[in-house]
Write a protein that holds these residues in place. Structure first.
Motif, short mmCIF file in Angstrom:
data_model
loop_
_atom_site.label_atom_id
_atom_site.label_comp_id
_atom_site.label_asym_id
_atom_site.label_seq_id
_atom_site.Cartn_x
_atom_site.Cartn_y
_atom_site.Cartn_z
N LEU A 10 1.16 -11.14 5.47
CA LEU A 10 0.12 -10.14 5.72
C LEU A 10 0.76 -8.82 6.16
O LEU A 10 0.41 -7.75 5.68
CB LEU A 10 -0.80 -10.68 6.81
CG LEU A 10 -2.21 -10.11 6.86
CD1 LEU A 10 -2.92 -10.34 5.55
CD2 LEU A 10 -2.98 -10.74 8.01
N LEU A 11 1.73 -8.92 7.08
CA LEU A 11 2.41 -7.71 7.56
C LEU A 11 3.15 -7.02 6.42
O LEU A 11 3.10 -5.80 6.28
CB LEU A 11 3.39 -8.08 8.68
CG LEU A 11 2.75 -8.52 9.99
CD1 LEU A 11 3.82 -8.89 11.00
CD2 LEU A 11 1.87 -7.41 10.54
N TYR A 15 2.46 -7.11 3.34
CA TYR A 15 1.48 -6.45 2.47
C TYR A 15 1.06 -5.11 3.06
O TYR A 15 1.02 -4.10 2.37
CB TYR A 15 0.26 -7.35 2.28
CG TYR A 15 -0.87 -6.63 1.57
CD1 TYR A 15 -0.82 -6.44 0.19
CD2 TYR A 15 -1.95 -6.13 2.27
CE1 TYR A 15 -1.82 -5.77 -0.47
CE2 TYR A 15 -2.95 -5.45 1.62
CZ TYR A 15 -2.89 -5.27 0.25
OH TYR A 15 -3.88 -4.59 -0.39
N LEU A 16 0.76 -5.11 4.36
CA LEU A 16 0.32 -3.87 4.99
C LEU A 16 1.43 -2.82 4.95
O LEU A 16 1.17 -1.63 4.76
CB LEU A 16 -0.09 -4.14 6.44
CG LEU A 16 -1.34 -5.01 6.57
CD1 LEU A 16 -1.63 -5.33 8.02
CD2 LEU A 16 -2.53 -4.34 5.92
N ARG A 30 1.74 -1.41 1.38
CA ARG A 30 0.54 -0.86 0.79
C ARG A 30 0.71 0.65 0.68
O ARG A 30 1.26 1.31 1.53
CB ARG A 30 -0.66 -1.18 1.66
CG ARG A 30 -1.98 -0.99 0.97
CD ARG A 30 -3.08 -1.35 1.88
NE ARG A 30 -2.86 -0.72 3.20
CZ ARG A 30 -3.73 -0.75 4.17
NH1 ARG A 30 -4.85 -1.39 4.02
NH2 ARG A 30 -3.47 -0.17 5.32
N ILE A 54 -5.00 -10.19 -0.98
CA ILE A 54 -4.54 -10.93 0.19
C ILE A 54 -5.03 -12.37 0.11
O ILE A 54 -4.30 -13.31 0.43
CB ILE A 54 -5.06 -10.26 1.48
CG1 ILE A 54 -4.49 -8.85 1.59
CG2 ILE A 54 -4.68 -11.07 2.71
CD1 ILE A 54 -5.07 -8.06 2.73
#
Lengths: 275, 344, 309
Positions: free
Chosen positions: A258-259, A261-262, A265, C122
């Motif tokens: 998740l991190l 991905y952020l 981004r 996600i």
């Protein structure tokens, strides 16, 4: 059909497509929700559904267990070491390969992909065999070496994509303005790479933390978390503790993704594709 | 002392001669343009001066001292890049101060000088923005300020106006020229736009296939082109060769005649003493606003372009029609004798 | 702006490297080259070399006498079963994944707002990266007798359907967790995200004007799907199938935990080197998935899979 297209280019889907898409997403998440649910199950022995009650009891039991804590510590240590090695090697390879073409470049890239492209059992067996030939006892060191080997390509993919998006004239501009190679690396290259590098590192960490197959071959007597879990599956009496640990492992592997991905981004979307 | 001197410089990539035996001398304080089509070697020459490339042979001297082999950061020249190459992760002010920072100039001084440089390009107050928040023209000015803040003795500009629209480009052209006069430093300007090169430069070098065809002032380049390539690349020109050249000039060498130096004539009018004429058939008429362009096919098959300034509307009624036979006449003085460059 | 008086040693090194770009390249490449060349490729070659060693069945020891016997032994009928069983599963999983993945990928690529697309992205990435062993474990919970699936089945009065499915030859078994059906579900679940992402990437690159052109020329949405979208999505499916196919082919954990007894390629290799201790035979066996995957790659390469990776 033309009227179906809104200004943003998005089509309005039929209910069937909508159902199939959301259905697919639910299918992907359902087992994960089950794991979350079972970790709080009051029942001791069975897999029966639905759970009979809610408790946090098994968390304290799990964290009281020496073997669980040891496995967690070991896996964290391995993942950290493997990630650091992978970040160094992956960045070096990306810096060398992103721009110039030379004889053998294709085979170099292939060589980095092979460890995750070939079935894990082949990589694992090959490494085990190689260590034996060199007379290295399987242990933490051999696990780290194995993990680093297949994590390099993850870092490489992220970093090389960033390199390619970064115009080479930035580096020329820096030198033109009086910066030598070191200063250019420090002030221009590193800041531009940092988020890609970090994203790659996170993914490498998640991959290493969870890796089972290669680890089976290179672990010797060590018991990192995935091996501990695999062992538990053949030992039904520990079900509640297994459930708790399973949930933790899942979170530890999902949060870095998740991190990552952020982090990437707005940059490239490559992070994570092609585990 | 010259600012930059090339002596028999070549840059080869395998069999490709990007720059082929180029010798030029660029004077200090000069606005010097390198003009040519893409792939003609002009950008490679600029990169050789900046130090991004090293010559395969020959020598480059910058302000009298040998520069061959020196990395870019040891040369007293700065570059404005075609894509501006602004550092995306730095504020505008840090971008401009970067060159001073890596040379070890203290924080207070370098920010003060960076502010001054931004003021010079009329961007005071933009220092805290990121490059992504600026328009194309503003980025271009930042790139300029970032190079000039180092007070280089030579500024290299690699098609810096290429990405701007026409109005902005014309405005920047005059600003650049003004800036160069005011600072008194050498500008070396690479462009493929001949009108840009003509309007800004003290001298222009015309590149073709890795070689220089002519180095001259804009006026001379236009009025006295040396080769067929220069005649046709700088402005529009008719280059006539062979029998036709022999008949009109008495020489075998090709010659050039500008379209605006030709006039279309009626059969009846007698030929003036210093004039020549050719016969042709009108193929096409293009209205271009200030002028009208006529395409003629001559009797020997060559085509000839004639350009006539447009007068008042009354005259327009009698425009010749395609298919009509016509005479084209021009003064002998208007013909410029050309020579083919030596084959590389 | 005169050049600084005396260059520091670091700057001298920088200039030296700048002037010798090939040396600089070599310097960058040496660590990864050594790592992969020695540790990985070295191990791989030495493993394959072991395939030529001799294993003595009576003394259970390996001698370095070279033989081709191990490779000849691969062609025993019992091994055909293993290969076919694994290959069949890999193909079935690939086909079913493509079927499930397509609508998700299409929806993600073409029907979503940017925000929803991020949610889906996600939503696919997290299960993809979530711990492999935990996902397998989750399925043992789901499939077990009294587990979630059986509970849902009885809730919806579908017990009969489950039983009927389990009666089917080939995919059936005593319970879900010991049937081929169960194993197939687990494999499909685990590798599905690897199929979704490449298809999504390919579909996203489709310019909307192509679909508009198809509609403009009179095609119904169905015809557009059939004649325009699906053919153009082939490289994405092929790229995704590389993962679903080769990951299924090499797996040995899932066959061990879910499904009927009987070796898979991976578990055969594992058993040979572990329980049996016949490293030469294990080494020879690793050649089978390598060859199968190489053949598969050469097929999908023609379908444009590598451009869609």
């Amino acid at each position: 059909m033309r009227s179906d297209l809104t200004a943003g280019g998005a089509e309005s889907p039929s209910w069937l497509l909508r159902l199939a898409a959301w259905g697919g997403l639910v299918f992907l998440h359902f087992p994960i929700l089950i794991i979350l649910l079972y970790a709080f199950n009051t029942e001791e022995a069975a897999f029966s559904f639905p759970p009979k009650g809610f408790t946090l009891h098994w968390f304290s039991v799990a964290f009281g267990r020496e073997d669980v804590l040891e496995a967690i510590g070991l896996s964290l240590k391995i993942a950290c070491l493997a990630t650091v090695i992978a970040m160094v090697l992956g960045t070096l390879a990306a810096a060398a390969l992103y721009r110039r073409s030379f004889f053998g470049k294709e085979s170099l890239t292939l060589m980095m992909v092979l460890p995750i492209a070939l079935p894990g059992i082949i990589t694992g067996l090959a490494l085990l065999n190689g260590f034996k030939q060199l007379g290295i006892e399987p242990g933490v060191l051999t696990i780290v070496i194995g993990h680093a080997t297949f994590c390099v390509v993850i870092v490489y993919n992220n970093v090389v994509a960033r390199f390619r998006r970064t115009s080479y004239s930035l580096i020329e501009a820096s030198m033109d303005l009086g910066a030598d190679g070191w200063q250019t690396f420090r002030y221009i290259i590193l800041p531009n790479l940092s988020s890609a590098l970090l994203a790659g590192g996170m993914l490498a960490f998640a991959l290493s933390f969870d890796e089972l197959i290669v680890t089976t071959f290179t672990a010797g007597h060590e018991k990192p978390l995935p091996l501990w879990l695999l062992n538990q599956l053949t030992r039904p009496r520990d079900v509640p503790v297994t459930n708790v640990v399973a949930m933790l492992v899942m979170l530890v592997t999902m949060v870095p993704v998740l991190l990552a991905y952020l982090l990437s981004r707005g940059g490239d979307s490559v992070a994570g594709s092609g585990k | 002392m010259s600012a930059v001197q090339f002596t028999h410089v070549s840059r080869h990539y395998g069999a490709v001669k990007a720059v082929d035996d180029v010798s030029i001398t660029i004077a200090e304080g000069e606005f010097f343009s390198m003009l040519g089509p893409s792939g003609s070697g002009k950008t490679t020459c600029l990169r050789l001066i900046a130090g991004f490339e090293q010559p395969s042979s020959g020598s480059i001297r910058i302000h009298g001292s040998e520069a061959t082999g020196l990395p870019p950061y040891q040369r007293d020249v700065n570059t404005v890049f075609q894509d501006y190459a602004l550092f995306p992760h730095m504020q505008v002010l840090d971008n401009v101060a970067y060159g001073l920072k890596v040379k070890g100039v203290g924080k207070t001084e370098r920010y003060q000088r960076a502010e001054e440089a931004l003021a010079m390009v009329a961007l005071d107050g933009f220092g805290q923005r990121k490059p992504a928040q600026l328009s194309g023209g503003q980025r271009q000015r930042v790139a300029l300020a970032r190079a000039l803040v180092n007070r280089p003795r030579v500024l290299l500009l690699d098609e810096p106006l290429g990405a701007l629209d026409l109005k902005l480009r014309e405005q920047m052209q005059s600003e650049l020229k003004k800036l160069q006069r005011q600072l008194g430093i050498t500008f070396i300007f690479v462009t493929h736009d001949q009108s840009e090169a003509l309007s800004m430069s003290d001298r222009v070098a015309v590149f073709n296939r890795g070689r220089i065809e002519q180095v001259d002032t804009p006026r001379n380049l236009y009025m006295q082109p040396a080769t067929p390539f220069v005649a046709e690349f700088v402005g529009t020109s008719n280059v006539l060769r062979g029998e036709m050249a022999l008949a009109l000039t008495g020489q075998q060498r090709p010659f050039s005649i500008r379209p605006e130096h030709i006039r279309l004539a009626d059969q009846q009018l007698p030929l003036a003493a210093d004039e020549v004429q050719v016969r042709g058939v009108l193929q096409d008429v293009q209205y271009q606003g200030a002028a009208t362009r006529f395409e003629l096919r001559l009797d020997n098959g060559d085509s000839l372009t004639v350009s006539c300034a447009n007068a008042f509307a009354a005259e327009q009624d009698s425009l010749p029609q395609p298919g009509q036979p016509l005479l084209a006449r021009w003064s002998r003085q208007a013909m410029v004798s050309l020579h083919e460059p030596l084959a590389g | 702006m005169t050049p600084p008086s005396a260059p520091t040693p670091m700057r001298r090194i920088a200039s030296m490297l700048y002037r010798r770009p090939n040396f600089y390249l070599l310097l960058l490449l040496t660590p990864p080259l050594l790592w992969f060349g020695i540790i990985y490729i070295g191990s791989l070659l030495s493993l394959l070399w072991q395939g030529f060693y001799t294993f003595d069945d009576f003394t259970m020891t390996v001698s370095t006498d070279l033989t081709l016997q191990n490779f000849v032994n691969l062609f025993q009928p019992a091994n055909y079963d293993i290969i076919l069983r694994t290959l069949g599963m890999a193909i079935a999983v690939t086909l079913f994944s493509a079927l499930l993945a397509f609508p998700v990928a299409y929806y993600m690529a073409r029907c979503c707002s940017e925000r929803m697309k991020a949610v889906f992205y996600i939503g696919v990435m997290l299960p993809m990266w979530a711990s492999y062993i935990v996902k397998v474990y989750a399925w043992t919970l789901l499939l077990s007798k009294d587990g979630v699936l059986y509970w849902f089945a009885s809730l919806l009065h579908l017990d009969g359907v489950v039983d009927a499915l389990l009666q089917l030859p080939g995919i059936g078994g005593k319970t879900l967790s010991t049937s081929n059906l169960g194993r197939f579900l687990v494999f499909t679940y685990i590798w599905l995200p690897f199929m979704i992402l490449p298809i999504q990437a390919v579909l996203e690159r489709l310019p909307p004007s192509v679909l508009q052109a198809s509609a403009d020329l009179g095609a119904t949405p169905r015809q557009t799907l059939l004649h325009v979208i699906l053919p153009l999505a082939v490289p994405g499916v092929a790229a995704g199938s590389i993962f679903t196919f080769s990951l299924t082919l090499g797996d040995y954990i899932v066959p061990q935990l879910v499904g009927p007894p009987g070796y898979f390629l991976g578990s055969m290799v594992y058993a040979q080197q572990g329980a049996i201790g016949n490293m030469p035979m294990a080494a020879a066996f690793t050649l089978v998935p390598i060859v199968l995957i190489a053949v598969y790659l050469s097929i999908v390469k023609r379908m444009g899979a590598f451009d869609a990776l």
